[in-house]
Motif scaffolding. Structure first.
Motif, mmCIF file in Angstrom:
data_model
loop_
_atom_site.group_PDB
_atom_site.id
_atom_site.type_symbol
_atom_site.label_atom_id
_atom_site.label_comp_id
_atom_site.label_asym_id
_atom_site.label_seq_id
_atom_site.Cartn_x
_atom_site.Cartn_y
_atom_site.Cartn_z
ATOM 1 N N ARG A 108 0.838 -1.209 0.000
ATOM 2 C CA ARG A 108 0.000 0.000 0.000
ATOM 3 C C ARG A 108 0.872 1.259 0.000
ATOM 4 O O ARG A 108 0.595 2.225 -0.716
ATOM 5 N N ARG A 110 3.910 1.525 -1.218
ATOM 6 C CA ARG A 110 4.513 1.654 -2.545
ATOM 7 C C ARG A 110 3.513 2.179 -3.561
ATOM 8 O O ARG A 110 3.860 2.973 -4.432
ATOM 9 N N ARG A 111 2.237 1.739 -3.462
ATOM 10 C CA ARG A 111 1.203 2.246 -4.385
ATOM 11 C C ARG A 111 0.994 3.738 -4.180
ATOM 12 O O ARG A 111 0.846 4.488 -5.141
ATOM 13 N N ARG A 112 0.991 4.170 -2.912
ATOM 14 C CA ARG A 112 0.823 5.606 -2.655
ATOM 15 C C ARG A 112 1.994 6.392 -3.211
ATOM 16 O O ARG A 112 1.817 7.467 -3.758
ATOM 17 N N SER A 114 3.845 5.512 -5.755
ATOM 18 C CA SER A 114 3.717 5.487 -7.222
ATOM 19 C C SER A 114 2.645 6.460 -7.682
ATOM 20 O O SER A 114 2.776 7.093 -8.722
#
Length: 194
Positions: A108, A110-112, A114
């Motif tokens: 989560r 890493r997604r934020r 990105s």
């Protein structure tokens, strides 16, 4: 060491940004301090994920210790089989659950990061370039502007030391510093180590 402000030509009111932030005799007001503060270093993992990984590792070690020590209860046949299995494998099961939660939290995070791909700096190398610019930047207290002097105080500066940059208002410092630091972020561009 002093530098002359390119806007007002004053040398007696100039100081490096780092020295201005540390000055207790003439402290900067809170909004200016916030603008001139160095952005925090980008982290690869969130603190929550790291904590969960450490806890999972510790519980995993305890679980392995329980497995290797064998039966801890005397008269192992008198206890319920489910209790024995829980006693031997419980710490490992909890460790695996914590590891799974830690991986989900890390994904989560890493997604934020990105999703915020337009933010800069994203990597540690980019942060180092920005830090070099921040260290080399001077503040003119008289006209409240920041600039890079002709002779950069640090040889590893990301900016060519041959030219004075125009002074910019303190309010534009974060964007200006990122723009100057990004000059060394393009493929084929000279870096500070070159």
């Amino acid at each position: 060491m002093s530098a002359t402000c390119p806007t007002c030509a004053a040398a007696d009111e100039t100081v490096t940004v780092r020295e201005a932030l540390q000055d207790t005799d003439r402290p900067l007001d809170p909004p200016t301090r916030e603008l001139l503060s160095m952005p925090s270093e980008p982290r690869g993992a969130s603190g929550a994920a790291i904590t969960l990984f450490v806890l999972a590792g510790l519980l995993g070690l305890l679980g392995l210790r329980a497995l290797l020590s064998g039966e801890s209860e005397e008269g192992g046949g008198s206890s319920d089989a489910a209790y024995q299995a829980g006693h031997q494998y419980g710490a490992l099961a909890i460790a695996l659950i914590l590891l799974g939660i830690g991986l989900a939290v890390h994904a989560r995070h890493r997604r934020r990061r990105s999703a915020a791909a337009d933010q800069w700096p994203r990597t540690y190398d980019q942060w180092q370039q920005l830090h070099r610019v921040w260290r080399a930047t001077w503040l003119c207290r008289r006209c409240r502007a920041v600039f890079l002097p002709a002779a950069s105080p640090h040889p590893d500066s990301a900016v060519a030391p041959s030219a004075v940059t125009p002074a910019v208002p303190v309010a534009h410092f974060p964007q200006w510093a990122a723009t100057v630091a990004r000059q060394g972020d393009h493929p084929g561009a000279p870096t500070a180590s070159a």
